[in-house]
Structure formats: C-alpha cells, structure tokens
Design an enzyme around this catalytic site. Sequence first.
Site, mmCIF file in Angstrom:
data_model
loop_
_atom_site.group_PDB
_atom_site.id
_atom_site.type_symbol
_atom_site.label_atom_id
_atom_site.label_comp_id
_atom_site.label_asym_id
_atom_site.label_seq_id
_atom_site.Cartn_x
_atom_site.Cartn_y
_atom_site.Cartn_z
ATOM 1 C CB SER A 61 -51.208 -4.889 -0.792
ATOM 2 O OG SER A 61 -50.096 -4.271 -0.453
ATOM 3 C CG LEU A 63 -53.045 2.286 5.654
ATOM 4 C CD1 LEU A 63 -53.971 2.407 6.438
ATOM 5 C CD2 LEU A 63 -51.699 2.700 6.655
ATOM 6 C CB SER A 193 -44.066 3.077 11.902
ATOM 7 O OG SER A 193 -43.947 2.147 12.887
ATOM 8 C CE1 TYR A 206 -41.389 -0.190 8.400
ATOM 9 C CE2 TYR A 206 -41.565 -0.393 10.884
ATOM 10 C CZ TYR A 206 -42.207 -0.186 9.677
ATOM 11 O OH TYR A 206 -43.529 0.197 9.633
ATOM 12 C CE LYS A 210 -42.322 3.180 7.943
ATOM 13 N NZ LYS A 210 -43.218 3.734 6.821
ATOM 14 C CB THR A 241 -51.238 -5.050 6.076
ATOM 15 O OG1 THR A 241 -49.818 -4.718 6.667
ATOM 16 C CG2 THR A 241 -52.079 -3.609 6.283
#
Length: 324
Positions: A61, A63, A193, A206, A210, A241
Amino acid sequence: MFHQLSRRMLYKGMLMEITGSNILPLLLGSVGIIVLYKLLQRMKQRAYIQDTVVVITGASSGLGKECAKLFHSVGARLVLCGRDRQKLEELVQELTGGADGKRKTHTPNVVTFDLRDVDAMADRAEEIVGCFGQVDILINNAGISHRGTILDTDVSVDRDVMNINYFGPIALTKAILPSMVQRKSGHIVTISSIQGKIAIPFRSAYGASKHATQAFFDCLRAEVEQFGILVTVISPGYIRTNLSVNAVTGDGSKYGVMDKNTAEGWDPQDVAKAILTAVSRKKKDVVLAGMMPTLAVYLRTLLPCAFFPIMAARARKERKVKKN
Ligand SMILES: NC(=O)C1=CN([C@@H]2O[C@H](COP(=O)(O)OP(=O)(O)OC[C@H]3O[C@@H](n4cnc5c(N)ncnc54)[C@H](OP(=O)(O)O)[C@@H]3O)[C@@H](O)[C@H]2O)C=CC1
Ligand SMILES: CCCCCCCCCCCCCCCC(=O)OCC(=O)COP(=O)(O)O
C-alpha cells in the site's frame, strides 16, 4: 478597436525586438539544453534501474506500492514484501497485466513476513536473495506510526513500533548485507521521516524509531562505503497514504483516523518519483518536505532553544483540542 490595434503593434514590436536581437536563439538554445538535460537524466535513471533486483518492503500500500509501480515500469526485477500475500499478488497482477510491450519489464516475486518477527529475518533474507540470485537495491519502506501521550502509552507499544520500524528492518538489512559485501556492490535505501530529524509531540514511539533509523543507516553508510555499497536515507514530510489510519495508539489499538495533515500531504506518486531520482543519483540523505518542516529541521539543529517552546505550545494546543 484602437486598444486592440495598439496592443497588436506592441506585440509585433516586441517580437521584432526579440527576433532582431540575439535573445531568441539564446532562449531556444537554453530550452533545448534543459530538455536535453532532462532526457539524459531520465535515460541515466532507467539505465541505473533496468534489470536490477529491487526489494521493497511495505509494497502492499501507500508509498511502497507507488515505488513498486514506478520501479517496475523502468525495468526493475522486483521482490515485493509485506504481510498480506493476497494484496501483493493483486499488485503483481496489476503490474504484469498492464504491460505495454514498449519496454522490457519483469514479473515481480512476492515474499511475505511480519517485521515484528525479528529473528525470522535471516530466513526471509535467504528467500529474498533466492528470488533472483542477488539483491541490488533494498528499499526499507514498511512502517507504522503512533498516536498517544507518553503517559498513556504502554511500553509494549514502544517495543512493537521499534520492532516494526527499527529492529525488523535492520535485521533484514544485516541479513542481506553479506551478499552485497561479497559482490562489492549494492544500494540500501531507507524511508525514514522528517520525524527522524525532529520530534513531534504525541508520536514518541514513531519519532524514536525514525531517529534510531537515521543513526543506524548513517553509521552503515560510513562502514560499507569501502565495499562499494551505497546508503540513501529518505526523510519525507506528510504523504497522502493510510499511515495515520494504520497508526497504533497508547493501548495498542488502531488509531483509525485520517489526519488532516496526512490527507493534505504530498501525492505518493510524486514522492516515489523523487525517490527514484534520489536513488539513481546516489544521494546520501534526502529531505522530501515543504518549507516549514525543512525549516523546522534547521531550527532544531541551529536554535533548539526556539524549537522546543514551539513544540511545547503545539502539545498544549493539541491536548486542549482533544479535551474539548
Ligand atoms: N505517509 C506519511 O505521511 C509518511 C510516511 N513515511 C514513511 O513511509 C513509509 C511507508 O508508509 P505509508 O505508505 O505512508 O503507510 P501505509 O500504512 O500505507 O503503508 C505501510 C506499509 O508497511 C507495511 N507494514 C506495516 N506493518 C508491518 C509489519 N508489521 N510487517 C511488515 N510490513 C508491515 C504495510 O503492509 P501490510 O499491512 O500489508 O503488511 C504497508 O505496506 C513508512 O516507513 C512511513 O514511516 C514517512 C514520512 C511521511
Ligand atoms: C525560521 C522559522 C522556522 C519555523 C519553524 C516552525 C516549526 C513548525 C513545525 C513544523 C512541524 C512539521 C512536522 C512535520 C512532520 C512530518 O512531516 O512527519 C512526516 C511523518 O512521518 C508523518 O507521520 P505522522 O504519523 O505524524 O502522520
């Protein structure tokens, strides 16, 4: 009538000015050079990707799917990874069904795994390398986001996000790396990110995963350059997305909301194109974001005392909105 006539005379005069001078050939020459440069760049991109084995995680799904479509269209031999075999097989059908015959494309392979199974990555890597006998480009794209306060987020959620976004991808990379070192060739691409460079409130798991990703792949780049292996870290801003919908909350449940920032984010097709360009130009570290997030990265680095209050104000504001 008079106005029309005088405007026409003005245009004619301007045209004569241009044609009479050296500006027109100069203008046409510049346009020609730009067109030629763009054409050469596209040819170079295609040459770099044509027939290379490209592994994409999270290809089912968002990207990853757009990268799969683009890299397939320029002739890559793909290994598509994700958890959902059916979705990946459907993508293979979509890619192979639309072949226009103009360009040589290859039927992709599918390998399924959950990145949480960190200890299984060595076996999965073997399966991946076995698909075409080698891996030229590994794109670590799969990932999950987090929404919740640090106070309300269970450590099991931090661990889960770290497994999916950090330990799984680095285990896969470590397992594929020896075959690249042996061949003295390979390219590892990681989709990090903007939040690998700055931390935004209510996404602690998150952001941490990252930031760890950025550090690991920066180390890797330095260590493997001597073996002819390249490392590219891509740091996008918001992309349209389902990342926020699929995000996990503090108690491990699904967030399930399409955030406004995400809905208004960049088109994943454009981000995939920018990734292809960055990869074929062998870029080391690329930020793909608008002006504000990019400025925020500089502010965090150069003037942290100004950045921290902005983030604290943002946290207070978002908390207030949630309470109302
Ligand atoms: N969207 C955005 O605003 C931004 C996204 N990014 C990064 O881009 C990357 C792609 O995300 P995006 O396309 O936006 O989001 P999506 O949610 O659309 O895609 C995430 C992909 O990761 C896969 N995935 C999720 N969990 C696991 C798991 N446990 N094991 C294996 N695969 C898994 C999913 O596959 P499946 O569920 O089928 O297994 C899916 O293909 C992520 O790394 C994200 O951090 C970076 C900046 C901004
Ligand atoms: C000199 C003036 C500088 C002004 C700087 C102001 C600071 C403004 C803050 C901007 C914050 C941008 C955050 C961008 C975050 C982002 O793009 O993240 C990408 C993602 O990974 C999205 O994941 P999420 O789960 O958060 O949807």
